[in-house]
Design an enzyme around this catalytic site. Structure first.
Site, PDB file in Angstrom:
ATOM      1  N   ASP A 137      19.588   2.151  33.482  1.00  0.00           N
ATOM      2  CA  ASP A 137      20.128   2.561  34.777  1.00  0.00           C
ATOM      3  C   ASP A 137      19.657   1.631  35.890  1.00  0.00           C
ATOM      4  O   ASP A 137      20.259   1.564  36.962  1.00  0.00           O
ATOM      5  CB  ASP A 137      19.690   3.996  35.117  1.00  0.00           C
ATOM      6  CG  ASP A 137      20.808   5.009  34.913  1.00  0.00           C
ATOM      7  OD1 ASP A 137      21.985   4.597  34.889  1.00  0.00           O
ATOM      8  OD2 ASP A 137      20.510   6.203  34.787  1.00  0.00           O
TER       9      ASP A 137
ATOM     10  N   GLN B 157      19.580  11.626  33.270  1.00  0.00           N
ATOM     11  CA  GLN B 157      20.666  11.923  34.194  1.00  0.00           C
ATOM     12  C   GLN B 157      20.138  12.557  35.477  1.00  0.00           C
ATOM     13  O   GLN B 157      19.429  13.553  35.449  1.00  0.00           O
ATOM     14  CB  GLN B 157      21.683  12.858  33.534  1.00  0.00           C
ATOM     15  CG  GLN B 157      22.880  13.179  34.389  1.00  0.00           C
ATOM     16  CD  GLN B 157      23.736  11.963  34.703  1.00  0.00           C
ATOM     17  OE1 GLN B 157      23.971  11.120  33.836  1.00  0.00           O
ATOM     18  NE2 GLN B 157      24.206  11.856  35.935  1.00  0.00           N
TER      19      GLN B 157
ATOM     20  N   LYS C 106      29.654   9.029  29.280  1.00  0.00           N
ATOM     21  CA  LYS C 106      28.800   7.912  28.880  1.00  0.00           C
ATOM     22  C   LYS C 106      28.621   7.841  27.371  1.00  0.00           C
ATOM     23  O   LYS C 106      28.713   6.766  26.776  1.00  0.00           O
ATOM     24  CB  LYS C 106      27.446   8.029  29.586  1.00  0.00           C
ATOM     25  CG  LYS C 106      27.525   7.836  31.101  1.00  0.00           C
ATOM     26  CD  LYS C 106      26.249   8.236  31.813  1.00  0.00           C
ATOM     27  CE  LYS C 106      26.387   8.104  33.326  1.00  0.00           C
ATOM     28  NZ  LYS C 106      25.179   8.560  34.055  1.00  0.00           N
TER      29      LYS C 106
END
Length: 338
Positions: free
Chosen positions: A159, A136, A92
């Site tokens: 997200d 994460q 990412k």
């Protein structure tokens, strides 16, 4: 009883081959044998499409910076020492650098408390130089994942995992769409896969992938931009094997995200259907070498489907590209970019 187990293969004769014109349009090649007719599916190249998306985002970032605006920034919080999570974070942040998005990775030990982690995320919420925040997952055992996700400001929740963003998304309002479902929809769009009025089976009902995909595919395009207007059949771990097979065989689109290796066989696929495999499992062979496989028996499916994603190289790169796109969209909403 859970039904993702292997059932005995039932007989399923392939339907007659498509006409020459439809065959040419879909890019299929026909290989004849004494008893059957088959084609090889066209691969949906996620790496190629993801590269195109990153190039588009890079151009947009450059235009903003050329006007004297600051560059966008993504903050990534990584808790613990999980190897897979670290790999995902590296992918990412690498993509962010490529498109001109600044990144800041904050590593914390698994011994961090939930309160300390939430306080860290709230501090990032308050920082004007941070446009997107990503924690994460998974978080360490014992933490409330929902509480952690909800501590991220919805305006920076790239997200799309916070309750507010998920709620807005569910009712068709403006929100960040989770990157993997967004990537799947973009892949279907760029390969010109028709969803309107089509039948789609989704195997897997996770809140971050299966559920959002079902919502996107079945939503009414009159009110939700990018909606699929498809008839969605949603299967999960308690769907009987024979019912899963029935759903797949009548579907124009099959999307599978279960983590069950080889769940979807070739004889479960409607000839010419589009197959999207989100599964990703690392298998270690007797020689110690690692092989990455999906939820679809690719060698069988490629002989029946019209379009199919490879694993790896299909949905994975799209997820990372859509995260970059979400981060840029969050940046555009920031007051100092106007």
């Amino acid at each position: 009883m859970a039904s993702w187990n292997r059932a005995s293969r039932s007989a399923f004769g392939l339907m007659s081959c498509c006409s020459r014109s439809r065959q040419a349009e879909a890019g299929w090649s026909r290989n004849f044998s004494a008893s059957s007719c088959r084609w090889d599916a066209k691969l949906m190249d996620g790496k190629k499409v993801a590269s195109e998306i990153r190039s588009e985002v890079k151009l947009e970032v450059k235009e903003f910076v050329a006007k004297g605006k600051r560059a966008p920034k993504l903050a990534v919080v990584l808790v613990g020492d999980d190897g897979a999570s670290a790999t995902y974070v590296r992918a990412k942040t690498k993509a962010c650098k490529e498109v001109g998005i600044l990144d800041e990775t904050i590593r914390k030990p698994s011994s961090i408390t939930q309160t300390e982690l939430i306080d860290l995320l709230k501090d990032l919420n308050a920082r004007p130089d941070v446009d997107g925040i990503l924690c994460q997952l998974p978080v360490p055992e014992g933490m409330n994942e929902r509480a952690v996700c909800d501590s991220i400001s919805p305006a920076k929740d790239v997200d799309g995992f916070s309750s507010q963003n998920m709620g807005l998304f569910a009712i068709g309002q403006q929100s960040f769409v989770p990157a993997t479902p967004a990537g799947v929809m973009e892949l279907l769009k760029r390969y010109k896969v028709e969803t309107f009025g089509k039948v789609a089976t989704i195997a897997g009902r996770s809140k971050n992938v299966g559920f959002p995909l079902a919502n996107l595919l079945h939503s009414d395009g009159r009110y939700t931009p990018g909606a699929g207007d498809a008839t969605v059949l949603h299967c999960h771990r308690f769907t009987e094997q024979q019912d899963l097979e029935t759903c797949c065989r009548m579907s124009d689109i099959i999307i599978v995200a279960t983590g069950v290796v080889g769940l979807i066989r070739g004889d479960m696929i409607k000839p010419g259907a589009t197959v999207v495999d989100i599964g990703l499992t690392r298998l270690v062979g007797d020689d110690g070498k690692t092989k990455i496989v999906g939820d679809v028996q690719f060698d069988e499916a490629v002989k029946v489907a019209g379009l199919i994603t490879p694993v790896p190289g299909g949905v994975g790169p799209m997820t990372v590209a859509m995260l970059c796109k979400n981060t840029f969209e969050a940046y555009q909403q920031h007051p100092d970019t106007h």
